[in-house]
Write a protein that holds these residues in place. Structure first.
Motif, short mmCIF file in Angstrom:
data_model
loop_
_atom_site.label_atom_id
_atom_site.label_comp_id
_atom_site.label_asym_id
_atom_site.label_seq_id
_atom_site.Cartn_x
_atom_site.Cartn_y
_atom_site.Cartn_z
N HIS A 1 -3.77 2.78 4.25
CA HIS A 1 -3.30 3.74 5.26
C HIS A 1 -4.53 4.38 5.91
O HIS A 1 -5.18 3.77 6.71
CB HIS A 1 -2.38 4.79 4.62
CG HIS A 1 -1.04 4.27 4.21
ND1 HIS A 1 -0.79 3.73 2.98
CD2 HIS A 1 0.13 4.20 4.89
CE1 HIS A 1 0.47 3.34 2.91
NE2 HIS A 1 1.05 3.61 4.06
N ASP B 1 -1.03 0.78 7.67
CA ASP B 1 0.21 1.34 8.20
C ASP B 1 -0.02 2.71 8.80
O ASP B 1 -0.92 3.45 8.38
CB ASP B 1 1.26 1.46 7.09
CG ASP B 1 1.96 0.14 6.80
OD1 ASP B 1 1.52 -0.90 7.32
OD2 ASP B 1 2.95 0.16 6.05
N ASP B 2 0.81 3.06 9.75
CA ASP B 2 1.03 4.44 10.24
C ASP B 2 0.10 4.90 11.37
O ASP B 2 0.35 5.95 11.95
CB ASP B 2 1.01 5.48 9.10
CG ASP B 2 2.11 5.20 8.06
OD1 ASP B 2 3.01 4.39 8.35
OD2 ASP B 2 2.03 5.77 6.96
N HIS C 1 6.05 -0.77 13.20
CA HIS C 1 6.42 -0.11 11.94
C HIS C 1 7.62 0.80 12.22
O HIS C 1 7.65 1.93 11.76
CB HIS C 1 5.20 0.67 11.47
CG HIS C 1 5.21 1.12 10.03
ND1 HIS C 1 5.65 0.35 8.98
CD2 HIS C 1 4.80 2.30 9.48
CE1 HIS C 1 5.51 1.03 7.86
NE2 HIS C 1 5.00 2.21 8.13
N HIS D 1 9.67 5.68 11.84
CA HIS D 1 9.31 5.52 10.43
C HIS D 1 10.51 5.85 9.53
O HIS D 1 10.42 6.64 8.59
CB HIS D 1 8.12 6.42 10.07
CG HIS D 1 7.34 5.93 8.87
ND1 HIS D 1 7.79 6.08 7.58
CD2 HIS D 1 6.17 5.27 8.77
CE1 HIS D 1 6.92 5.56 6.75
NE2 HIS D 1 5.93 5.04 7.44
ZN LIG Z 1 4.43 3.81 6.84
#
Ligand SMILES: [Zn+2]
Length: 334
Positions: free
Chosen positions: A37, A98-99, A224, A228
């Motif tokens: 992340h 991710d993110d 993604h 979320h």
């Molecule tokens: Zn995520």
């Protein structure tokens, strides 16, 4: 001397019943997909939920090890091999993020470029639209310096700081499966009750995403979802919106539709997996305790594991032995 040592080791393996395991470990080809992340420097790291961050020095130690001892492939290369029924060589690794943390642009991408390694970054598009911090980081920011006293959230009273961790657990259980709107309302309630110091912006905006793909062409952008959300609890039409709109937003902002997606929290229902397939993606990543990607796997449920902290564990997990090794040692079938 070396031969004697080797023979002794093989004898030990044989008499301990681990010879079969040894043979199996030697033949386990396939790729391991690792999830990262944030790779934050200390000033930003203080604002990020601890499970979602890794120190830049640690991340660089990972890259140094992987560059020297493993074969880092792009996700596209792995998907291509799977489609052709080909296996990835033993020790193949895919790096994913991710993110959409800003430090992926300012820290992680620089390090990846230094070691000339590819990676995929999965964006929750509404968070990028708003340049908004991940909800777990908003919870972390609200709870990092609480004033002593009682606080009431959703009718439940918590005695802070004694019950800070209980409140954190309660909020995560409440927010993870929530709709985007319910989550927003709960965070407004939390901030009104605790009045925390405002955190810095941790999530990229679209200009920064464009800067990232412009400067680091080996970084591929995936989706993604939009908000979320948990695709295990929100399937049906809600899932279709999350999958199609995220794809559309990335195409509008970057000029290229994303080929890959990752399920938020690594979770999905059978219905939402089917909807990913129909939304035009080529692959999707799910959490799994059987992380080795081998031919025959469904590209819409590719297993992925969170990158461990320790390089020794990274070595074990990406060498084809985990968790098959643990299973074998526990006497269960692999
Ligand atoms: Zn995520």
């Amino acid at each position: 001397m070396r031969a004697a040592l080797r023979s002794g080791l093989e004898g030990l393996l044989h008499y301990s019943g681990a010879a079969g395991l040894y043979a199996r470990l030697r033949s386990l080809a396939g790729a391991t997909i690792l999830m990262y992340h944030s790779v934050a420097r200390p000033a930003e790291a203080a604002w990020i939920d601890p499970p979602n961050r890794m120190a830049p020095e640690r991340f660089e130690a990972h890259l140094r090890y992987l560059r020297r001892h493993r074969r880092v492939l792009s996700l596209g290369e792995v998907v291509e091999r799977l489609r052709n029924g080909q296996c990835c060589p033993r020790g193949s690794v895919v790096l994913t993020f991710d993110d959409g943390y800003r430090d992926n642009l300012h820290v992680a991408a620089e390090l990846l470029a230094r070691y000339d390694l590819p990676a995929t970054l999965y964006l929750p598009t509404a968070y990028i639209d708003r340049g908004e911090n991940h909800w777990a980081d908003m919870v972390h920011a609200a709870l990092r310096n609480v004033r002593p006293g009682n606080v009431t959230i959703a009718g439940t009273t918590f005695d802070l700081p004694r019950e800070t961790e209980a409140l954190r657990s309660w909020l995560h259980a409440d927010l993870l499966p929530a709709t985007a709107e319910a989550r927003r309302q709960r965070l407004i309630e939390l901030v009104a009750a605790l009045q925390p110091e405002a955190p810095p912006r941790l999530t990229m905006n679209w200009d920064e995403v464009r800067e990232l793909v412009g400067a680091f062409p080996r970084f591929e952008i995936g989706a993604h979802t939009v908000e979320h959300i948990d695709l295990r609890t929100h399937d049906g039409a809600a899932a279709t919106f999350e999958l199609e709109h995220a794809r559309r937003r990335i195409a509008e902002e970057l000029g290229t539709a994303p080929r890959h997606m990752s399920y938020p929290y690594g979770r999905a229902s059978a219905d939402s997996i089917d909807r990913v397939r129909r939304a035009g993606y080529e692959s999707a990543l799910i959490s799994s305790d059987l992380p080795l990607v081998q031919p025959g796997v469904d590209c819409f449920v590719l297993p992925r594991i969170a990158a461990p902290e320790a390089v020794s564990r990274l070595a074990l997990w990406t060498g084809g032995g985990h968790p098959y090794l643990q299973r074998a040692l526990l006497g269960r079938s692999g």
